[in-house]
Write a protein that holds these residues in place. Structure first.
Motif, mmCIF file in Angstrom:
data_model
loop_
_atom_site.group_PDB
_atom_site.id
_atom_site.type_symbol
_atom_site.label_atom_id
_atom_site.label_comp_id
_atom_site.label_asym_id
_atom_site.label_seq_id
_atom_site.Cartn_x
_atom_site.Cartn_y
_atom_site.Cartn_z
ATOM 1 N N TYR A 115 -17.454 -9.351 27.417
ATOM 2 C CA TYR A 115 -18.818 -8.548 27.208
ATOM 3 C C TYR A 115 -18.432 -7.477 28.484
ATOM 4 O O TYR A 115 -19.711 -6.864 28.401
ATOM 5 C CB TYR A 115 -19.926 -9.495 28.530
ATOM 6 N N GLY B 111 -31.533 -21.707 23.186
ATOM 7 C CA GLY B 111 -32.188 -20.237 23.507
ATOM 8 C C GLY B 111 -31.642 -19.630 24.450
ATOM 9 O O GLY B 111 -31.797 -18.094 24.522
ATOM 10 N N GLY C 278 -33.315 -15.230 34.078
ATOM 11 C CA GLY C 278 -35.039 -15.110 33.881
ATOM 12 C C GLY C 278 -35.508 -15.996 32.998
ATOM 13 O O GLY C 278 -36.898 -15.565 32.264
ATOM 14 N N THR D 256 -34.784 -9.379 24.895
ATOM 15 C CA THR D 256 -35.094 -10.914 24.176
ATOM 16 C C THR D 256 -36.570 -11.350 24.592
ATOM 17 O O THR D 256 -36.504 -11.722 23.447
ATOM 18 C CB THR D 256 -34.348 -11.937 25.371
ATOM 19 N N GLY E 35 -29.166 -20.353 26.511
ATOM 20 C CA GLY E 35 -28.126 -20.583 26.783
ATOM 21 C C GLY E 35 -27.591 -21.717 27.346
ATOM 22 O O GLY E 35 -29.203 -22.648 27.317
ATOM 23 N N ARG F 143 -16.971 -16.461 24.948
ATOM 24 C CA ARG F 143 -15.976 -16.144 26.127
ATOM 25 C C ARG F 143 -15.093 -16.179 26.061
ATOM 26 O O ARG F 143 -14.826 -16.313 24.833
ATOM 27 C CB ARG F 143 -16.499 -18.186 27.034
ATOM 28 N N CYS G 216 -29.543 -18.537 31.419
ATOM 29 C CA CYS G 216 -30.798 -17.475 31.793
ATOM 30 C C CYS G 216 -30.934 -17.834 32.468
ATOM 31 O O CYS G 216 -32.068 -18.992 33.211
ATOM 32 C CB CYS G 216 -31.989 -17.805 30.533
ATOM 33 N N PHE H 144 -25.149 -11.845 41.072
ATOM 34 C CA PHE H 144 -25.907 -12.713 40.221
ATOM 35 C C PHE H 144 -26.889 -13.450 41.560
ATOM 36 O O PHE H 144 -28.259 -13.992 41.193
ATOM 37 C CB PHE H 144 -25.011 -13.264 39.711
ATOM 38 N N THR I 272 -38.832 -12.449 21.424
ATOM 39 C CA THR I 272 -39.746 -13.649 21.715
ATOM 40 C C THR I 272 -40.980 -13.740 21.110
ATOM 41 O O THR I 272 -41.764 -14.595 20.609
ATOM 42 C CB THR I 272 -38.316 -14.153 22.393
ATOM 43 N N HIS J 124 -23.812 -20.308 32.981
ATOM 44 C CA HIS J 124 -24.104 -19.105 33.013
ATOM 45 C C HIS J 124 -25.559 -19.261 32.189
ATOM 46 O O HIS J 124 -26.215 -17.478 31.706
ATOM 47 C CB HIS J 124 -22.851 -17.693 32.189
#
Ligand code: HEM
Length: 497
Positions: free
Chosen positions: A117, A434, A444, A302, A436, A369, A442, A141, A306, A440
């Protein structure tokens, strides 16, 4: 041993020349076969099946036809785990919940995000997220998680409502729109208010939205491989990143100088302090800007994608649209116009619609990954493979969500598949990815549900809709998989309670 060898050599020399040649060729062939077997079994362990194709560029050629057809072909041929050589890299796919627990659960020193990433670094900026080591990243994070915890989310809901109501109040009595365009425009407004702050939303929305556009435009498929390629769109991206830093530096300085505190994510980031790194100092302007951009990128497309699929899917499955309308009637009978976190959390039908739309059309085709250590993976058929160190490993929400042994009638829109007695996402962890999952997953997710539910509540209460085109195809060429254009007619109509 030496005696035995001498005896074999003597016996060979005693053979006629033709027979000696035949034995030599034969043993060379046997040796070659043994070496190949050795390579596949001992040296590589039981490595996943490799799609060799044309050496080196084979995988790349197949990949260029689109990752979805490639995954379909490979899955049919090899099953849940397979490797595609991509130029100088190997990419191993782990498809479905049986093959993916290590992918989602492993710590970063085993399954790392940095290597796959870090093409985001020029967009997010130096010193944040994929440009810093794991210890710093986990603290950063933590700041993001603080900004998205329940008590904070509650304070963002009025902004979602205000922005949605204002936006749709500008629509006429009837008209034709493209939902994707509509929600992209609206969600950048809500993001400005909840994430970037009141100053941006009220005084410099256009300027910041244009800079965001340049940043976004600078993130193209080619940027994944060559993020620093000297192109015009990369140049604009870098200029936009710097301009945003300057804008936020001013806002942060003003808030600090005037001791102003706002209810937004920017404020949480301003007030954040490292604990175990950098001597416990506060975040600086560049880090705050970088984290804001990272959150904007994680949530903007995202959420608008959606929201759009939720509309397209409900409208093409009218009974689910009507069930969502009926739920709004019930909620309005109980709570009137109020839309807060509790009211939104009580909207189970709308929730199921969003969840099912995200199952059928997740915006992220692949999550990735980098394997820092070899690891074992066992398929649903009980086959165990060792994925070698150094492979890029990919899981696919798009593909996994259509597996028929996990989701019954997987190509059909059936939101009740998540309810008892079906609960198809429940028996095996990582069936529904959807957002993850695991280490890790999501951050949000709740923010996204609240925002999408607010937007659709406002729409369901004030409009009826008609799909003028068939449900659109997904556009797999964009970084985040979006629906292709599709026309929807809206008609203003107050929902009768
Ligand atoms: C429907 C909307 C959304 C979808 C479908 C979605 C999907 C995902 C997925 C699949 C991942 C995992 C990526 C991986 O494993 O590599 C992820 C991670 C993440 N998402 Fe979301 N997301 C959405 C909305 C949001 C929003 C609104 C925010 C912030 C406000 C957000 C913040 C994040 C963050 C910070 C991560 C990284 C977590 C980590 O690496 O530990 N997302 N998201």
């Amino acid at each position: 041993m030496a005696d035995h060898l001498q005896a074999v050599v003597a016996a060979l020399q005693a053979l006629p020349l033709a027979a000696q040649v035949a034995v030599a060729v034969g043993s060379t062939l046997v040796l070659a076969v043994c070496l190949r077997l050795l390579k596949h079994t001992v040296l590589r362990g039981s490595a996943p099946p490799v799609e060799e194709g044309i050496p080196f560029i084979g995988g790349l050629l197949k990949f260029s036809k689109g990752p979805l057809p490639l995954m379909e072909e490979m899955y049919k041929k090899h099953g849940e785990v397979f490797t595609i050589p991509l130029v100088h890299k190997n990419m191993t796919f782990v498809i479905g919940p049986h093959a993916s627990p290590h992918f989602f659960n492993a710590t970063d020193d085993k399954m790392s995000q940095t290597e796959v990433y870090n093409f985001n670094v020029p967009t997010f900026g130096k010193g944040v997220v994929y440009d810093v080591d794991q210890r710093v990243r986990s603290e950063q994070f933590r700041f993001v998680a603080d900004a998205l915890r329940t008590a904070k989310l509650r304070t963002y809901v009025p902004a979602f409502k205000q922005e949605a109501e204002e936006y749709f109040s500008k629509w006429g009595d009837t008209g034709v729109v493209d939902l994707m365009q509509t929600f992209s425009d609206l969600i950048i407004l809500t993001a400005s208010r909840t994430l970037l702050g009141r100053e941006v939303r009220e005084n410099m929305f256009k300027e910041v939205a244009d800079l965001y556009h340049d940043l976004d435009d600078g993130m193209r498929p080619i940027s994944v491989l060559f993020p620093y390629l000297p192109t015009e769109y990369h140049r604009k991206r870098d200029a936009a990143r710097e301009a945003l830093r300057a804008i936020f530096a001013k806002i942060i300085t003003a808030r600090r100088a005037n001791n102003v505190k706002e209810d937004d994510i920017l404020q949480v980031l301003i007030d954040s302090r490292y604990k175990n790194v950098y001597g416990g100092r506060a975040t600086n302007d560049s880090e705050i800007t970088g984290l804001l951009i990272a959150i904007l990128f994680a949530g903007q497309h995202t959420s608008s994608v959606t929201s759009s699929w939720t509309g397209y899917r409900m409208l093409s499955n009218r009974k689910w649209f009507e069930a969502a309308q009926e739920e709004q009637r019930r909620v309005m009978r109980e709570h009137g116009d109020k839309l807060d976190m509790e009211v939104l959390n009580s909207m189970d039908t709308l929730h199921l619609n969003i969840q099912e739309a995200l199952r059928m059309n997740p915006p992220l085709l692949l999550v990735m990954r980098y394997a820092k250590e070899a690891f074992k993976v066992t398929t649903s058929q009980g086959k165990t493979y060792t994925v070698p160190k150094g492979h890029i490993v990919a899981a696919s929400p798009t593909f996994s969500h259509r597996l028929p042994h996990i989701f019954n009638n997987a190509d059909a829109y059936e939101p009740d598949r998540f309810l008892p007695p079906r609960e198809e996402d429940k028996p095996i962890p990582f069936s529904y990815i959807g957002f993850g999952g695991g280490r890790h997953g999501c951050m949000g997710q709740n923010f996204a549900y609240l925002q999408i539910k607010t937007i659709w509540s406002v729409l369901l209460r004030n409009f009826d809709f008609e799909l003028l085109d068939p449900v659109p195809e997904p556009n797999y060429t964009s970084m985040v998989i979006m629906p292709k254009p599709c026309r929807v007619r809206f008609t203003r109509k107050k929902l009768q309670v």
